[in-house]
Design a protein around this motif. Sequence first.
Motif, PDB file in Angstrom:
ATOM      1  N   GLY A 135       9.720  -5.013  37.397  1.00 43.61           N
ATOM      2  CA  GLY A 135      10.361  -6.274  37.722  1.00 43.61           C
ATOM      3  C   GLY A 135      10.986  -6.275  39.108  1.00 43.61           C
ATOM      4  O   GLY A 135      11.110  -5.257  39.770  1.00 43.61           O
ATOM      5  N   GLU A 136      11.382  -7.480  39.536  1.00 38.35           N
ATOM      6  CA  GLU A 136      12.045  -7.617  40.831  1.00 38.35           C
ATOM      7  C   GLU A 136      13.530  -7.294  40.689  1.00 38.35           C
ATOM      8  O   GLU A 136      14.107  -7.546  39.627  1.00 38.35           O
ATOM      9  CB  GLU A 136      11.852  -9.049  41.352  1.00 38.35           C
ATOM     10  CG  GLU A 136      10.460  -9.326  41.891  1.00 38.35           C
ATOM     11  CD  GLU A 136      10.161  -8.506  43.136  1.00 38.35           C
ATOM     12  OE1 GLU A 136      11.105  -8.164  43.882  1.00 38.35           O
ATOM     13  OE2 GLU A 136       8.999  -8.180  43.336  1.00 38.35           O
TER      14      GLU A 136
ATOM     15  N   GLN B   1       1.562 -14.337  37.155  1.00 32.63           N
ATOM     16  CA  GLN B   1       1.785 -12.928  36.873  1.00 32.63           C
ATOM     17  C   GLN B   1       3.035 -12.728  36.030  1.00 32.63           C
ATOM     18  O   GLN B   1       3.132 -11.771  35.266  1.00 32.63           O
ATOM     19  CB  GLN B   1       1.908 -12.147  38.191  1.00 32.63           C
ATOM     20  CG  GLN B   1       1.967 -10.641  37.991  1.00 32.63           C
ATOM     21  CD  GLN B   1       2.172  -9.904  39.292  1.00 32.63           C
ATOM     22  OE1 GLN B   1       2.797 -10.393  40.221  1.00 32.63           O
ATOM     23  NE2 GLN B   1       1.629  -8.709  39.363  1.00 32.63           N
ATOM     24  N   GLN B   2       4.012 -13.623  36.166  1.00 29.74           N
ATOM     25  CA  GLN B   2       5.233 -13.481  35.401  1.00 29.74           C
ATOM     26  C   GLN B   2       4.966 -13.558  33.898  1.00 29.74           C
ATOM     27  O   GLN B   2       5.708 -13.005  33.101  1.00 29.74           O
ATOM     28  CB  GLN B   2       6.231 -14.580  35.788  1.00 29.74           C
ATOM     29  CG  GLN B   2       6.694 -14.515  37.233  1.00 29.74           C
ATOM     30  CD  GLN B   2       7.748 -15.559  37.496  1.00 29.74           C
ATOM     31  OE1 GLN B   2       8.678 -15.755  36.720  1.00 29.74           O
ATOM     32  NE2 GLN B   2       7.610 -16.259  38.597  1.00 29.74           N
TER      33      GLN B   2
ATOM     34  N   PRO C 146       2.828  -7.110  30.662  1.00 26.36           N
ATOM     35  CA  PRO C 146       3.152  -6.016  31.579  1.00 26.36           C
ATOM     36  C   PRO C 146       2.304  -4.791  31.286  1.00 26.36           C
ATOM     37  O   PRO C 146       1.906  -4.547  30.137  1.00 26.36           O
ATOM     38  CB  PRO C 146       4.636  -5.742  31.296  1.00 26.36           C
ATOM     39  CG  PRO C 146       5.148  -6.978  30.626  1.00 26.36           C
ATOM     40  CD  PRO C 146       3.987  -7.528  29.859  1.00 26.36           C
TER      41      PRO C 146
ATOM     42  N   ARG D 246       5.687 -17.177  45.575  1.00 26.87           N
ATOM     43  CA  ARG D 246       6.770 -16.223  45.302  1.00 26.87           C
ATOM     44  C   ARG D 246       7.385 -15.798  46.626  1.00 26.87           C
ATOM     45  O   ARG D 246       7.378 -14.631  46.992  1.00 26.87           O
ATOM     46  CB  ARG D 246       6.224 -15.014  44.534  1.00 26.87           C
ATOM     47  CG  ARG D 246       5.805 -15.327  43.111  1.00 26.87           C
ATOM     48  CD  ARG D 246       5.398 -14.069  42.354  1.00 26.87           C
ATOM     49  NE  ARG D 246       4.105 -13.568  42.798  1.00 26.87           N
ATOM     50  CZ  ARG D 246       3.893 -12.359  43.276  1.00 26.87           C
ATOM     51  NH1 ARG D 246       4.888 -11.519  43.423  1.00 26.87           N
ATOM     52  NH2 ARG D 246       2.685 -11.970  43.641  1.00 26.87           N
TER      53      ARG D 246
ATOM     54  N   THR E  63       9.932 -12.954  46.652  1.00 26.61           N
ATOM     55  CA  THR E  63       9.362 -11.610  46.703  1.00 26.61           C
ATOM     56  C   THR E  63       8.992 -11.222  48.125  1.00 26.61           C
ATOM     57  O   THR E  63       9.220 -10.086  48.565  1.00 26.61           O
ATOM     58  CB  THR E  63       8.127 -11.526  45.793  1.00 26.61           C
ATOM     59  OG1 THR E  63       8.513 -11.800  44.444  1.00 26.61           O
ATOM     60  CG2 THR E  63       7.483 -10.160  45.868  1.00 26.61           C
TER      61      THR E  63
ATOM     62  N   ASP F 292       3.948 -18.717  39.519  1.00 24.20           N
ATOM     63  CA  ASP F 292       3.128 -17.496  39.518  1.00 24.20           C
ATOM     64  C   ASP F 292       2.768 -17.092  38.101  1.00 24.20           C
ATOM     65  O   ASP F 292       3.629 -16.840  37.266  1.00 24.20           O
ATOM     66  CB  ASP F 292       3.898 -16.367  40.214  1.00 24.20           C
ATOM     67  CG  ASP F 292       3.104 -15.074  40.256  1.00 24.20           C
ATOM     68  OD1 ASP F 292       1.878 -15.160  40.285  1.00 24.20           O
ATOM     69  OD2 ASP F 292       3.727 -13.998  40.259  1.00 24.20           O
TER      70      ASP F 292
ATOM     71  N   GLY G  79      10.336  -3.646  42.255  1.00 28.87           N
ATOM     72  CA  GLY G  79       8.948  -3.505  42.674  1.00 28.87           C
ATOM     73  C   GLY G  79       8.790  -3.498  44.179  1.00 28.87           C
ATOM     74  O   GLY G  79       8.096  -2.637  44.743  1.00 28.87           O
TER      75      GLY G  79
ATOM     76  N   HIS H 214       5.130  -5.322  38.519  1.00 26.95           N
ATOM     77  CA  HIS H 214       5.043  -6.092  37.290  1.00 26.95           C
ATOM     78  C   HIS H 214       5.699  -5.358  36.128  1.00 26.95           C
ATOM     79  O   HIS H 214       6.269  -5.972  35.222  1.00 26.95           O
ATOM     80  CB  HIS H 214       3.579  -6.388  36.970  1.00 26.95           C
ATOM     81  CG  HIS H 214       3.396  -7.410  35.895  1.00 26.95           C
ATOM     82  ND1 HIS H 214       2.214  -7.562  35.193  1.00 26.95           N
ATOM     83  CD2 HIS H 214       4.242  -8.340  35.389  1.00 26.95           C
ATOM     84  CE1 HIS H 214       2.358  -8.526  34.305  1.00 26.95           C
ATOM     85  NE2 HIS H 214       3.579  -9.020  34.406  1.00 26.95           N
ATOM     86  N   ARG H 215       5.645  -4.032  36.181  1.00 30.36           N
ATOM     87  CA  ARG H 215       6.253  -3.245  35.103  1.00 30.36           C
ATOM     88  C   ARG H 215       7.773  -3.180  35.236  1.00 30.36           C
ATOM     89  O   ARG H 215       8.501  -3.393  34.259  1.00 30.36           O
ATOM     90  CB  ARG H 215       5.674  -1.824  35.112  1.00 30.36           C
ATOM     91  CG  ARG H 215       6.276  -0.906  34.029  1.00 30.36           C
ATOM     92  CD  ARG H 215       5.983  -1.424  32.639  1.00 30.36           C
ATOM     93  NE  ARG H 215       6.736  -0.702  31.614  1.00 30.36           N
ATOM     94  CZ  ARG H 215       6.683  -1.002  30.330  1.00 30.36           C
ATOM     95  NH1 ARG H 215       5.941  -2.023  29.918  1.00 30.36           N
ATOM     96  NH2 ARG H 215       7.386  -0.322  29.458  1.00 30.36           N
TER      97      ARG H 215
ATOM     98  N   GLU I 119       1.651  -3.886  43.093  1.00 32.21           N
ATOM     99  CA  GLU I 119       1.845  -5.050  42.229  1.00 32.21           C
ATOM    100  C   GLU I 119       1.896  -4.639  40.759  1.00 32.21           C
ATOM    101  O   GLU I 119       2.633  -5.229  39.967  1.00 32.21           O
ATOM    102  CB  GLU I 119       0.730  -6.067  42.477  1.00 32.21           C
ATOM    103  CG  GLU I 119       0.837  -6.754  43.838  1.00 32.21           C
ATOM    104  CD  GLU I 119      -0.277  -7.752  44.068  1.00 32.21           C
ATOM    105  OE1 GLU I 119      -1.306  -7.671  43.348  1.00 32.21           O
ATOM    106  OE2 GLU I 119      -0.145  -8.599  44.968  1.00 32.21           O
TER     107      GLU I 119
END
Length: 354
Positions: A55-56, A196-197, A201, A270, A273, A194, A59, A52-53, A48
Motif C-alpha cells: 500500500g501507499e 488497481q486499488q 493483492p 494517481r 502516487t 485506478d 510502495g 500493491h501489497r 507496482e
Amino acid sequence: MSAWSWLIPALSLSLLAVALTAGAGPVVIALCAAALIGAVLAAVHHAEVVAHRVGEPFGTLVLAVAVTVIEASLILSMMIAGGADVAVVPRDTIYAAIMLICTGVVGACILVGGIVHHEQTFRIEGASAGLAALIALAMLSLVLPSFTAKTPGVYGTAQLVFAAVTSTTLWAVFVFIQTVRHRDYFLPSSDSSDSQQHATPPTNREAWTSFGLLLVCLVSVVGLAKVLSPAIERGVIKAGAPKAVIGIVIAMLVLLPETWAAVRAARANRLQTSMNLAIGSALACIGLTIPVVAFAAIAFHLPLVLGLEPKDLVMLAATFLVSSVTLAAGRTHVMQGAVHLVMFAAFLFLAFVP
C-alpha cells in the motif's frame, strides 16, 4: 507471475556480468542499451507489485530508497576509484537528479495527467512538507558551500559532518511523517479511478519475489548505465559538450524506473502516487547520498566539491519557486506541466550551452 518479469532481470544481470568481464564492444554496447530498457520496464512492474501489497506510501518509498541506495553506492565507487578527477561528481549527480525530478518528472506527470484527465488533485499537506524539506536539504548541501567555505564550494570536516547529520535527520523525520504520524497526507483520494486499488493483492510470496527481482533490476540498471558511460562520455566529448552532461545522462538512466512508474501513475489518475515518488526520490537522493559521500571523503581523505556554480544556483532557486507555486493549490492542469517542462528544457540547454 509472467515469464518475462523474471526472465528479463536474469538476462540483464547475465549481460552485465559478460560486459564487465569480457569488455564492452559495439555489439555488447547495443545489447546493454536494449537490456537497460528491459530492466527499467521490469523494475517498474515489480515495484507496482510490491506497492500493491504494502500500500501507499510504502510502495513508492521502496522504489525511491532502493534506487537511491544503489545510486549512492555507484557514486562512492567512482569517488574511491577516480580521486581528484571526480571531486564534483557527487555534486553534479545530486543537482542533476533534483532538477530532473522537480522539472522533468513532475512536469511529465502533470502534463500527461492533464491531457488524459484535464485536472488532477493531490494532498498539499504531504507535498508541501516534502518540498520544504527538499529546499532545506539542498540549501545545506549545495548552496551554502559556495558561500561559507574557505575554499569556494568545499566544506571543512566539521561542516561536512554537520551537513551529513542534518541531512539524514531531516530525511528520517520526513519518512516518519510519511509512514506513521501523518500517513493520510500521502494517500490517494478515495475517488481515484485506478482499477488497481480494487484488484486482488498479491500474496506475501509473490511480493517478496517481486522485491528480490526489483533489486536485481535496479542493480542491472545502475550497472548497465556504468557500462554505457564510457560510450556516453565519448559521444559527449565528440559533440563538444561540457563534461557535466555526462552526469546528467547517467542520472537520467538511473532515474528511468522511477520516472516511468511516476508517469504511469499519473496517466492512471494517481497523481498522489506520482508526487510521492517524485518528492520522495529527490529527498532520498540528498538525505542518503550526502552522508555517504561526506563520511567517505573524511575517512579516505577524498576531495569533495559540493557548492554549485552561480548559473546552477539560479536554476535551482527558480525551480523551487515554480514548484512552490505548482504545489500551492493541490490541483494541476496542462499549463503547470508545460511550465515545469520548459524549466527542464532550460536546464538541459544550459548544460550543453553554459
